[in-house]
Each structure stands twice: as structure tokens, then as C-alpha cells.
Design a protein around this motif. Sequence first.
Motif, short mmCIF file in Angstrom:
data_model
loop_
_atom_site.label_atom_id
_atom_site.label_comp_id
_atom_site.label_asym_id
_atom_site.label_seq_id
_atom_site.Cartn_x
_atom_site.Cartn_y
_atom_site.Cartn_z
N LEU A 183 -43.43 -32.99 -25.29
CA LEU A 183 -42.07 -32.47 -25.13
C LEU A 183 -41.29 -33.27 -24.09
N VAL A 184 -41.96 -33.68 -23.01
CA VAL A 184 -41.29 -34.49 -21.98
C VAL A 184 -40.87 -35.84 -22.56
N VAL A 185 -41.79 -36.48 -23.29
CA VAL A 185 -41.46 -37.78 -23.90
C VAL A 185 -40.31 -37.63 -24.90
N LEU A 186 -40.34 -36.56 -25.67
CA LEU A 186 -39.27 -36.32 -26.64
C LEU A 186 -37.93 -36.10 -25.94
N ALA A 187 -37.95 -35.34 -24.84
CA ALA A 187 -36.70 -35.08 -24.11
C ALA A 187 -36.13 -36.35 -23.51
N VAL A 188 -36.98 -37.33 -23.20
CA VAL A 188 -36.51 -38.58 -22.61
C VAL A 188 -36.07 -39.58 -23.68
N THR A 189 -36.85 -39.68 -24.74
CA THR A 189 -36.60 -40.72 -25.73
C THR A 189 -35.56 -40.32 -26.78
N PHE A 190 -35.44 -39.04 -27.09
CA PHE A 190 -34.51 -38.65 -28.14
C PHE A 190 -33.06 -39.00 -27.81
N PRO A 191 -32.55 -38.72 -26.57
CA PRO A 191 -31.17 -39.15 -26.28
C PRO A 191 -30.99 -40.66 -26.39
N LEU A 192 -31.99 -41.44 -25.94
CA LEU A 192 -31.88 -42.89 -26.07
C LEU A 192 -31.85 -43.30 -27.54
N TYR A 193 -32.67 -42.64 -28.33
CA TYR A 193 -32.69 -42.93 -29.77
C TYR A 193 -31.33 -42.66 -30.40
N VAL A 194 -30.72 -41.52 -30.07
CA VAL A 194 -29.43 -41.17 -30.63
C VAL A 194 -28.37 -42.18 -30.22
N VAL A 195 -28.39 -42.60 -28.95
CA VAL A 195 -27.41 -43.57 -28.46
C VAL A 195 -27.56 -44.90 -29.21
N VAL A 196 -28.79 -45.36 -29.37
CA VAL A 196 -29.02 -46.64 -30.05
C VAL A 196 -28.61 -46.55 -31.52
N VAL A 197 -28.99 -45.48 -32.20
CA VAL A 197 -28.64 -45.33 -33.62
C VAL A 197 -27.13 -45.25 -33.79
N THR A 198 -26.45 -44.51 -32.92
CA THR A 198 -24.99 -44.40 -33.02
C THR A 198 -24.32 -45.75 -32.78
N SER A 199 -24.86 -46.53 -31.84
CA SER A 199 -24.26 -47.84 -31.58
C SER A 199 -24.42 -48.79 -32.75
N LEU A 200 -25.40 -48.55 -33.62
CA LEU A 200 -25.65 -49.40 -34.77
C LEU A 200 -25.05 -48.84 -36.06
N SER A 201 -24.30 -47.75 -35.98
CA SER A 201 -23.79 -47.08 -37.17
C SER A 201 -22.41 -47.59 -37.53
N SER A 202 -22.11 -47.49 -38.79
CA SER A 202 -20.79 -47.89 -39.30
C SER A 202 -19.80 -46.76 -39.14
N THR A 203 -18.55 -47.04 -39.45
CA THR A 203 -17.51 -46.02 -39.35
C THR A 203 -17.78 -44.85 -40.29
N GLU A 204 -18.23 -45.14 -41.51
CA GLU A 204 -18.52 -44.07 -42.46
C GLU A 204 -19.65 -43.17 -41.97
N ALA A 205 -20.70 -43.77 -41.38
CA ALA A 205 -21.83 -42.97 -40.89
C ALA A 205 -21.41 -42.08 -39.74
N VAL A 206 -20.60 -42.60 -38.81
CA VAL A 206 -20.14 -41.80 -37.68
C VAL A 206 -19.23 -40.67 -38.17
N THR A 207 -18.35 -40.98 -39.12
CA THR A 207 -17.45 -39.95 -39.65
C THR A 207 -18.23 -38.87 -40.39
N ARG A 208 -19.24 -39.28 -41.16
CA ARG A 208 -20.04 -38.31 -41.90
C ARG A 208 -20.84 -37.42 -40.95
N ALA A 209 -21.34 -37.98 -39.84
CA ALA A 209 -22.12 -37.18 -38.89
C ALA A 209 -21.23 -36.33 -38.00
N GLY A 210 -19.94 -36.64 -37.94
CA GLY A 210 -19.04 -35.87 -37.09
C GLY A 210 -19.20 -36.17 -35.61
N GLY A 211 -19.77 -37.30 -35.27
CA GLY A 211 -19.99 -37.66 -33.86
C GLY A 211 -21.25 -38.51 -33.75
N LEU A 212 -22.15 -38.11 -32.87
CA LEU A 212 -23.39 -38.85 -32.67
C LEU A 212 -24.26 -38.80 -33.92
#
Length: 320
Positions: free
Chosen positions: A44-73
Amino acid sequence: MTTQNLTIPGRLARRRAAAENKRPSWEEPPSVPGRLGKGVVLGLVVLAVTFPLYVVVVTSLSSTEAVTRAGGLVVVPRELTLSAYVQLLSGGVVTKALVVSMGVTVVGTLFSLVITVLAAYGLSRPGSLLHRPLLFVVLLTFLFGPGIIPSYLLVSSFGLIDSYASLILPTAISAFNLIVMRSFFMGIPGELIDSARVDGAGEFGILTRIVMPLSKAVVAVVGLFYAVSYWNAFFNALLYLNDNNKWPLQLVLRTYIVQAQQLPSGAGGIAASPGMNLAPAPTLAIKMAIVVIAVLPVLLAYPFIQKHFTKGVIIGAVKG
């Protein structure tokens, strides 16, 4: 009765021996539920640390359509693209800020390490000149800070406003790092220093040939502290830099993401490189890409210092 009385001392002796041979509860091998509980908690500790980093990295690599479809992150990666990084690193404020941050971090860390090592070695020698009053002045800085206005007036009086030196000199030495390094130096056996002095070595030779080779751990840890401090600093740049072309990366991060202000010319609206054939990245992806660029150097540097981290801090603190 006689047989029972004779067996009582034997029973007591056996119980005493068993009690002496019994290990404390914390030395017993962990039970199966205990191992499972530790695994769940660590997971749980590892997940709490790595999941926000994962979301940030995935969002930075996403296209406009993917961000619009997700409604944010973006959590589930779809339509990955490097357009945000291409726009940021193809020129403009972010590229200049990255170069400034790297230069200030490298130069500032080296400069701070040099003066901290020299000051800590001088204060660790009992016979050095005025080492007790100087040590008292250093310890006094833990209780009293200079304040923003006096610091600004001092930097202005030296003509350092709008200069890169204003990002290094005001915070060139840390009292905490100085005390940790001094404590480590005091733990070095005095016989080694005395034997080197008998062989004709001067203080500078003793420092470079005897003390420094034995202090690689604490030097690595203090260097990491200084590097992270310089890399993450933005307040001095906010105070002393008027030219936004000299901004470090963290000030750009604060202005664009925290305060949601538009960056000066050349940051968010850069066209993609013609050879890449990439569509313009969404604003959220650009913000997350700046976060990744700001965090990545520290994440890459820490594993190389980690083996010295615990040893340097604990030895420097315990021997003080």
C-alpha cells in the motif's frame, strides 16, 4: 516427599535455563499472518507513492483526445505521444529554465561542498583559532534567521540583484550540513591525523589525503542535500531575479502550474518539430511534462547516493 523435594530444584533449574534460552519476541521469526500483514502494508505504501507519479507520467504522454476523454488526469494510457516534451524542449522559457537550474545546481553544490568541508574541518580541530566562538555563531543560526528584507538589502548592496550569484551565495552553506560533517570529522581517530602531522603533512594535506578519503559517505550525503536544495529552490529567484529569461525551472513550475499563469513567450505555444509530425499537446499534458522534467533528475541521482545515505547521516549524527 523426599523424592518430590529432590525434583523441585531440578525443575526450577530447567525452567531457569529455558527462560534464559528463550529469545525476545522481536527476535522470533515472524509468523505467516505477520509476514502477510507486512507485505500488504508495504504494498500500500509503494502504491501510494508510485501511483501519483504514474498518473503524472501517463498524462504528460497523452494526446488532447485522451485528456478530453478522461476529463483531466489520465489513468489508463491511450494514444501516447511525445508532443508535450517536444514543445517544451524545442526552445523557449522551459528549456532556458532547465539549463539555468542545472548550472546553478552543479556550481552551487560544488561551491557549497568546498566551503562546508573547509569550515567543518576547521571547527572539528580542538586547537583551531576561535573555533568555539565560530561554532556558537553557526549554532545561533538554528534559532534566528536573517529575514527577507535584511537578506534582500544585503544582496542588493553587493550588486547581486538579477544575477545568478544571488541564487547561490545567500544559501551557500547550511548550518545543519556543517554540523553533520563536523561531527563526522570529529569521529576520525586522532592518531591518524597525528601520525600524518609527524610525517610532515600540513593541514591541507591531512584534509585531502587522510580525512576526505575516509569521509566519502558523509560528503555524498551532504552533496545530495545541497543538490536537492538548489534544484528545488525558487524563492531566491522570486526575490532577486527580475529577468524572466534567468528563471530556474522551479519558478517556471510555480508560475505555470501552481498560480495557473501564462508563461512568457515561447513556452506553451511552441510548434512541434517538423520532422516529428506531432499535434500540439494539451495544456494539462504540458503541465505534467514540466513536473516530470523537474522531478526526474532527483529520481535518477538518488539511487547512486542511496548506499551512502543512511551511513553518512547516522554516523555523522551519533558521533556528535
